[in-house]
Write a protein that holds these residues in place. Structure first.
Motif, PDB file in Angstrom:
ATOM      1  N   HIS A  61      44.523  27.729  38.131  1.00  0.00           N
ATOM      2  CA  HIS A  61      45.700  28.302  37.391  1.00  0.00           C
ATOM      3  C   HIS A  61      45.933  27.377  35.983  1.00  0.00           C
ATOM      4  CE1 HIS A  61      49.730  30.134  37.055  1.00  0.00           C
ATOM      5  NE2 HIS A  61      48.947  30.543  36.117  1.00  0.00           N
ATOM      6  N   HIS A 113      52.192  29.778  29.608  1.00  0.00           N
ATOM      7  CA  HIS A 113      51.873  28.742  30.698  1.00  0.00           C
ATOM      8  C   HIS A 113      52.312  27.234  30.462  1.00  0.00           C
ATOM      9  CE1 HIS A 113      49.338  31.826  31.791  1.00  0.00           C
ATOM     10  NE2 HIS A 113      49.189  31.485  33.159  1.00  0.00           N
ATOM     11  N   ASP A 195      55.639  32.538  36.497  1.00  0.00           N
ATOM     12  CA  ASP A 195      54.436  33.302  36.335  1.00  0.00           C
ATOM     13  C   ASP A 195      54.353  34.261  37.608  1.00  0.00           C
ATOM     14  OD1 ASP A 195      51.939  34.321  35.908  1.00  0.00           O
ATOM     15  OD2 ASP A 195      50.902  32.284  35.382  1.00  0.00           O
ATOM     16  N   HIS A 199      47.057  35.129  40.114  1.00  0.00           N
ATOM     17  CA  HIS A 199      46.439  34.004  40.032  1.00  0.00           C
ATOM     18  C   HIS A 199      47.527  33.047  40.198  1.00  0.00           C
ATOM     19  CE1 HIS A 199      46.759  33.874  35.193  1.00  0.00           C
ATOM     20  NE2 HIS A 199      47.585  33.321  35.937  1.00  0.00           N
TER      21      HIS A 199
HETATM   22 MN   MN3 Z   1      49.127  32.533  34.951  1.00  0.00          MN
END
Ligand code: MN3
Length: 236
Positions: A61, A113, A195, A199
């Motif tokens: 990630h 992120h 998130d 993934h």
């Molecule tokens: Mn992500």
């Protein structure tokens, strides 16, 4: 780069303060020198969120997905006016513009992120203290209502995306965004995020997104970070 273009973007741009929060880049705006965005070190070891988020998930990630967005962004902004802007200003200046969609996607994902990693910490979760606690109490019926609403937003984001606690007009709200979209593009200030792209959790939880959301709220969420971000909103 055309000088006029840079000036336009510079005027459209706003405070760089939030960059300090995400720490995503070492950034010195300059009309002459282009910058390269770098993947900032994680705020903890890649094993530190285990058993809730595994080292294997972090390695893909952070090491592959997050790095990938930054690599693509660097390639896209090279020799453009965007190469002279902060990451946050690139996000704001490309939001909702069809012709800049690809740049927006990578810039927003690079920012989202960096913010996500900071939204968590080892031995996090539980109840907040301080101003964030008071503001959650005044913005939602109770802490339990906040948790329920946040978990619901994260669970019901269809497909890829994010759930957020945001500061908006002197109150806290919960919002969800699809794909790379971010509250920064809608005039809201992110306080925390999760998130919910597959993934983020598939290697550890497979299709059990709800278990990942609960682990985030019970064991990972970084209330100290939320408090810090909130204090900056209030002094603006
Ligand atoms: Mn992500």
């Amino acid at each position: 780069m055309k000088r006029r273009e840079f000036v336009t973007y510079a005027i459209a741009g706003t405070a760089v303060a939030a960059l300090d929060i995400t720490g995503v880049v070492s950034f010195t705006p300059s009309a002459f020198a282009e910058q390269t965005f770098n993947l900032h070190p994680l705020p903890y070891k890649d094993t530190a969120l285990e058993p809730y988020i595994s080292q294997k998930t972090i390695s893909f990630h952070y090491g592959k997905h997050h790095q990938g967005y930054i690599n693509k962004l660097n390639a896209q902004v090279q020799n453009t006016a965007f190469a002279h802007l902060s990451l946050e200003d690139i996000v704001k200046n490309t939001a909702n513009k069809v012709e800049h969609k690809a740049v927006f996607n990578n810039a927003a994902q690079a920012w989202n992120h960096a913010f996500y990693w900071k939204s968590m910490k080892p031995k996090g979760g539980g109840m907040p203290e301080g101003q964030i606690k008071k503001m959650i109490a005044s913005s939602f019926k109770s802490f339990d209502s906040f948790k329920k609403e946040f978990a619901q937003a994260a669970a019901t984001q269809f497909g890829s995306g994010w759930a957020w606690l945001v500061y908006d007009k002197d109150t806290l709200k919960i919002v969800k965004t699809g794909n790379a979209d971010t509250p920064l593009a809608h005039g809201q200030t992110p306080i925390l995020t999760i998130d919910v792209w597959e993934h983020a959790y598939y290697l550890d939880y497979q299709n059990r997104r709800t278990d990942y959301i609960n682990a985030y709220l019970e064991h990972l969420v970084n209330w100290d970070f939320a408090e810090k971000v909130l204090s900056r909103c209030k002094t603006k």
